[in-house]
Write a protein that holds these residues in place. Structure first.
Motif, mmCIF file in Angstrom:
data_model
loop_
_atom_site.group_PDB
_atom_site.id
_atom_site.type_symbol
_atom_site.label_atom_id
_atom_site.label_comp_id
_atom_site.label_asym_id
_atom_site.label_seq_id
_atom_site.Cartn_x
_atom_site.Cartn_y
_atom_site.Cartn_z
ATOM 1 N N LEU A 1 -80.640 -1.610 -3.802
ATOM 2 C CA LEU A 1 -81.940 -1.642 -4.482
ATOM 3 C C LEU A 1 -82.990 -2.276 -3.592
ATOM 4 N N GLY B 1 -87.475 -3.021 -3.437
ATOM 5 C CA GLY B 1 -88.823 -2.876 -3.992
ATOM 6 C C GLY B 1 -89.787 -2.613 -2.853
ATOM 7 N N ARG C 1 -93.724 -2.325 -1.903
ATOM 8 C CA ARG C 1 -95.033 -2.661 -2.444
ATOM 9 C C ARG C 1 -95.963 -1.465 -2.462
ATOM 10 N N PHE D 1 -87.970 1.013 -6.072
ATOM 11 C CA PHE D 1 -88.971 0.890 -7.130
ATOM 12 C C PHE D 1 -90.225 0.222 -6.615
ATOM 13 N N HIS E 1 -95.651 -7.308 -9.505
ATOM 14 C CA HIS E 1 -95.781 -8.269 -8.407
ATOM 15 C C HIS E 1 -97.087 -8.100 -7.649
ATOM 16 N N TYR F 1 -93.017 -15.540 -8.839
ATOM 17 C CA TYR F 1 -92.677 -14.312 -8.113
ATOM 18 C C TYR F 1 -91.172 -14.142 -7.886
ATOM 19 N N MET G 1 -88.460 -11.217 -9.182
ATOM 20 C CA MET G 1 -87.689 -10.482 -8.168
ATOM 21 C C MET G 1 -86.186 -10.566 -8.471
ATOM 22 N N ASP H 1 -85.485 -8.140 -11.169
ATOM 23 C CA ASP H 1 -85.472 -6.773 -10.612
ATOM 24 C C ASP H 1 -84.084 -6.405 -10.093
ATOM 25 N N GLN I 1 -88.177 -12.356 2.881
ATOM 26 C CA GLN I 1 -87.706 -12.290 1.497
ATOM 27 C C GLN I 1 -86.295 -12.854 1.320
HETATM 28 N N1 TRP Z 1 -90.861 -9.154 -2.685
HETATM 29 C C1 TRP Z 1 -90.677 -7.896 -1.988
HETATM 30 C C2 TRP Z 1 -91.693 -7.784 -0.846
HETATM 31 O O1 TRP Z 1 -92.633 -8.525 -0.811
HETATM 32 C C3 TRP Z 1 -90.828 -6.750 -2.948
HETATM 33 C C4 TRP Z 1 -89.828 -6.845 -4.058
HETATM 34 C C5 TRP Z 1 -90.080 -7.145 -5.370
HETATM 35 C C6 TRP Z 1 -88.448 -6.636 -3.953
HETATM 36 N N2 TRP Z 1 -88.924 -7.131 -6.076
HETATM 37 C C7 TRP Z 1 -87.907 -6.834 -5.245
HETATM 38 C C8 TRP Z 1 -87.616 -6.313 -2.877
HETATM 39 C C9 TRP Z 1 -86.535 -6.709 -5.475
HETATM 40 C C10 TRP Z 1 -86.266 -6.184 -3.130
HETATM 41 C C11 TRP Z 1 -85.727 -6.384 -4.416
HETATM 42 O O2 TRP Z 1 -91.562 -6.931 0.004
#
Ligand code: TRP
Ligand code: ADP
Length: 342
Positions: free
Chosen positions: A7, A9, A11, A44, A49, A135, A139, A142, A157
């Protein structure tokens, strides 16, 4: 048995440049193509965020859709049943689990997060939001809602990923096995191969990386730059007065950066490109070749972007969001029962 989950994320509220494209987008798309089949891959947009630091809300929704199209134009497959593409805020369990996890998270623990310290130091007290502070908890939600094992993220991260493991273990030891604990940062690196550290440099100042935080934009090639304007940026890239084309990032960073961009755009190895230009004593030819390549790359990419079928994209996103709502609610219900809400 269900498949292990990868998984990440991505942006959605940034204007993307060729550094993001070659350093993040393409590797992520390659990973998706390689791993889907053996794994469930969740990609996703963490839209909740995106305003933990101040933004222009009037453009957010359009920008997220735009960036999703950019991913498709860059090759993200929409027809793979193992790949789920969704928006965080369309799966309300993310917000609900966050509220629950908040009460098991320490104020001190969040205060020590490096990203919070960095970002908050750039904002005045009144502009530091509780959202920014929280934040990492969002996360963690997520990740934990889908029982993800592998989470490819950059070094910035890693601390958030460590926190995710901590909070998962904390609740598991208190309430029984609620969550899959994601792999450690070291195991993540073993699984994905440690980031090769590709860094395209700013064209105007090749000692810095190309980054959208450069406000002049002169040294950055954005994916939505007009091909002609981008070619001009290459032609006026800063070089040096050595008078020879060498691959030498230390002493000739501008020239080496152009060779690097040349290699990425042509798909040739960096060494082959350097060999091709070896012996040239002026920089005009190298610049002209790279300018032409950039121009062709952008017009081709922008054509692909225009050709993205919005209907097909939305059908995919909505199908993923429906499936993810089902998966996430199963975990959320388990947690709600464990903490005594159900
Ligand atoms: N914080 C990540 C970034 O700044 C983006 C992110 C949000 C993310 N939720 C996540 C990445 C969950 C991996 C899993 O790039
Ligand atoms: P920016 O510096 O433009 O704000 P981000 O920090 O948002 O970029 O990075 C988003 C992703 O793009 C990260 O995975 C990062 O490693 C990658 N990336 C950013 N800039 C570059 C670059 N100049 N060269 C290669 N990859 C980059």
């Amino acid at each position: 048995m269900s498949k292990q989950v990868i998984l990440t994320g991505i942006r959605g509220n940034n204007d993307l440049h060729i550094g993001n494209y070659f350093g993040a987008l393409l590797p992520m798309i390659d990973m998706t193509k390689k791993r889907a089949g053996s794994y469930q891959v969740n990609l996703f947009m963490p839209d909740l965020h995106s305003f933990t630091t101040p933004i222009d809300h009037s453009t957010l929704h359009a920008q997220i859709m735009h960036n999703l199209r950019v991913f498709v134009a860059a090759g993200l497959p929409l027809d793979n049943a193992d790949v789920h593409i969704y928006r965080q805020s369309y799966v309300p369990a993310h917000s609900e689990l966050t509220i629950i996890l908040n009460s098991f998270t320490g104020f001190g623990e969040m205060s020590r997060m490096t990203q919070f310290k960095d970002k908050s130091s750039k904002l005045g007290d009144e502009r530091i939001s509780v959202g920014l502070f929280d934040y990492p908890v969002l996360m963690a939600a997520d990740i934990l809602l889908y029982g993800a094992t592998y989470v490819p993220v950059g070094d910035d991260q890693s601390q958030h990923l460590e926190f995710t493991r901590d909070i998962a273990q904390r609740l598991n030891s208190r309430f029984g096995e609620l969550f899959t604990v994601p792999a450690s940062v070291k195991e993540q690196h073993q699984f994905f191969g440690k980031d090769q550290g590709l860094r395209i440099k700013d064209l105007a100042d090749p000692t810095k990386k190309m980054s959208k935080s450069d406000e002049t934009g002169k040294g950055i090639i954005f994916l939505n730059d007009s091909p002609e304007a981008a070619a001009k940026k290459i032609m006026s890239a800063a070089t040096d007065d050595v008078g020879a084309v060498n691959l030498d990032f230390e002493n000739q960073p501008g020239i080496s950066n152009l060779l690097q961009i040349h290699a990425l755009l042509s798909g040739e190895s960096l060494e082959a490109v350097a060999e091709h230009h070896k012996g040239q004593t002026s920089y005009g030819e190298l610049k002209k070749e790279v300018a032409q390549q950039v121009q062709e790359f952008l017009s081709d990419f922008q054509n692909k972007l225009t050709a993205v079928d919005d209907t097909e994209l939305i059908v995919k996103i909505e199908a993923s969001e429906a499936a993810m709502n089902t998966q996430a609610s199963t975990v959320l219900t388990k947690v709600q029962k464990a903490v005594g809400l159900r």
